[in-house]
Design a protein around this motif. Structure first.
Motif, PDB file in Angstrom:
ATOM      1  N   ILE A 168       0.856  -1.175   0.000  1.00  0.00           N
ATOM      2  CA  ILE A 168       0.000   0.000   0.000  1.00  0.00           C
ATOM      3  C   ILE A 168       0.896   1.230   0.000  1.00  0.00           C
ATOM      4  N   SER A 169       0.651   2.134  -0.919  1.00  0.00           N
ATOM      5  CA  SER A 169       1.437   3.361  -0.982  1.00  0.00           C
ATOM      6  C   SER A 169       1.324   4.135   0.321  1.00  0.00           C
ATOM      7  N   PRO A 170       2.444   4.636   0.854  1.00  0.00           N
ATOM      8  CA  PRO A 170       2.375   5.438   2.094  1.00  0.00           C
ATOM      9  C   PRO A 170       1.484   6.670   1.943  1.00  0.00           C
ATOM     10  N   VAL A 171       1.490   7.272   0.751  1.00  0.00           N
ATOM     11  CA  VAL A 171       0.648   8.447   0.529  1.00  0.00           C
ATOM     12  C   VAL A 171      -0.829   8.070   0.616  1.00  0.00           C
ATOM     13  N   ILE A 172      -1.203   6.963  -0.037  1.00  0.00           N
ATOM     14  CA  ILE A 172      -2.589   6.510   0.015  1.00  0.00           C
ATOM     15  C   ILE A 172      -2.977   6.142   1.441  1.00  0.00           C
ATOM     16  N   THR A 173      -2.053   5.514   2.159  1.00  0.00           N
ATOM     17  CA  THR A 173      -2.323   5.152   3.554  1.00  0.00           C
ATOM     18  C   THR A 173      -2.594   6.385   4.392  1.00  0.00           C
TER      19      THR A 173
END
Length: 348
Positions: free
Chosen positions: A296-301
């Motif tokens: 999971i992308s850190p930005v999306i998280t």
């Protein structure tokens, strides 16, 4: 005439679809807490079902008995951990209660040696009386705290009960969901639901590994630094690590504040300790664990934490990461593969 009827039919269908989607969205937003409770129940059911399948495969016992054993093992481990840790945590809290007044006095003495610290202390003391809440306000806050506690206990009970029901016969509930779509799409939806289960299972496994790693390293590091309540702070770090990005930061705050009572350098060492542990988890352990399972992308998280936190509150923050993991599966399988890439060659 036929063209007018066809156009009118399209307008009616489009309007009906828009109204239906708008109503569904309004229902979700109105009852968003309910849907998050259902997802929390599903997450708990995935954990129990994974344990059940593992016991069934390793021992050959029936799945009903394996589910009972898994439930007993899960709650037994929680009770055992609490029974072993509680006395130590209680003793550390008592020690902290005895040393806290003198530590605060030392902190005031250190702040008083600087101009800005002395000014801050003067303002704090002058406004101390005005900051004290009135009796009615105290009663209202106590009632709010009591109500929130009851609500949390109720939600937890609901998640456990529904989760056990889900884990007892997942195929039945999965079949019920699949039956809501046209027959030609049912096989594909069943596959996507199976992939969602695998995604959640491996996400939970990976997260449990990182949580144990963070908890153990935090306890050892704080003990080596001589910080009070090291075990209690490690337990806090263990549970808050379930929340990506934000959780470790929240876990470091009480540890740094407690360390600051022994001096600024102690607080700095604790901050460095938490930074090192979080760096090892984020850049070494997590990529190694989630490389072939869930990414999971850190930005999306981070964005999901903010969004779901606004919509649902703490429950949304806690469940944001696993929910995004499942949504990724549905978007990738049903939208990207089955819609955007449906006309591409199979070998591309």
């Amino acid at each position: 005439m036929k063209q007018e009827i066809s156009f009118t039919r399209k307008v009616v269908i489009t309007t009906s679809v828009v109204l239906l989607l708008s109503g569904a969205l309004a229902l979700v937003l109105y009852a968003v807490h309910f849907f998050f409770l259902v997802f929390a129940s599903i997450l708990f059911a995935v954990l129990l079902r994974a344990m059940t399948n593992w016991l069934h495969d390793k021992t050959g016992v029936g799945k009903g008995l394996a589910l009972a054993l898994s439930s007993l093992l899960f709650f037994g481990l929680i009770f055992l951990a609490g029974w072993l840790i509680a006395p130590t945590v209680q003793a550390q809290i008592e020690d902290l209660r005895e040393t806290l007044p003198s530590s605060i006095e030392r902190l005031k003495d250190q702040l008083g040696r600087t101009s800005w610290g002395a000014k801050a202390l003067d303002e704090l003391e002058s406004s101390q009386e005005s900051m004290m809440p009135e009796t009615q306000e105290i009663v209202n806050k106590a009632q709010t705290f009591f109500t929130s506690t009851i609500s949390i206990i109720t939600d937890l009970f609901i998640v456990i009960v529904i989760g056990i029901f889900f884990a007892s016969s997942p195929a039945q509930y999965q079949k019920g969901i699949v039956s809501l779509v046209p027959v030609r799409h049912r096989t594909r939806l069943w596959e996507v639901l199976d992939k969602s289960y695998e995604t959640l299972k491996w996400w939970l496994f990976g997260k449990l590994v990182t949580m144990v790693f963070v908890g153990i390293l935090t306890a050892v590091g704080l003990m080596l630094l001589g910080i009070p309540m090291a075990l209690a702070l490690a337990v806090i770090a263990f549970f808050l690590d379930f929340i990506p990005t934000v959780g470790p930061i929240l876990a470091s705050v009480p540890a740094i504040l407690i360390a600051f009572l022994d001096g600024p350098m102690a607080a700095l060492y604790v901050a460095i300790l938490y930074f090192i542990i979080q760096s090892i988890e984020s850049y070494l352990l997590a990529p190694l664990i989630f490389e072939k399972t869930v990414h999971i992308s850190p930005v999306i998280t981070l964005l999901s934490l903010v969004l779901f936190g606004i919509l649902v509150g703490p429950l949304g923050v806690i469940l944001a990461a696993p929910l995004v993991a499942v949504l990724q599966v549905f978007v990738r399988e049903l939208y990207i593969k089955d819609y955007l890439e449906r006309d591409l060659p199979k070998n591309q």
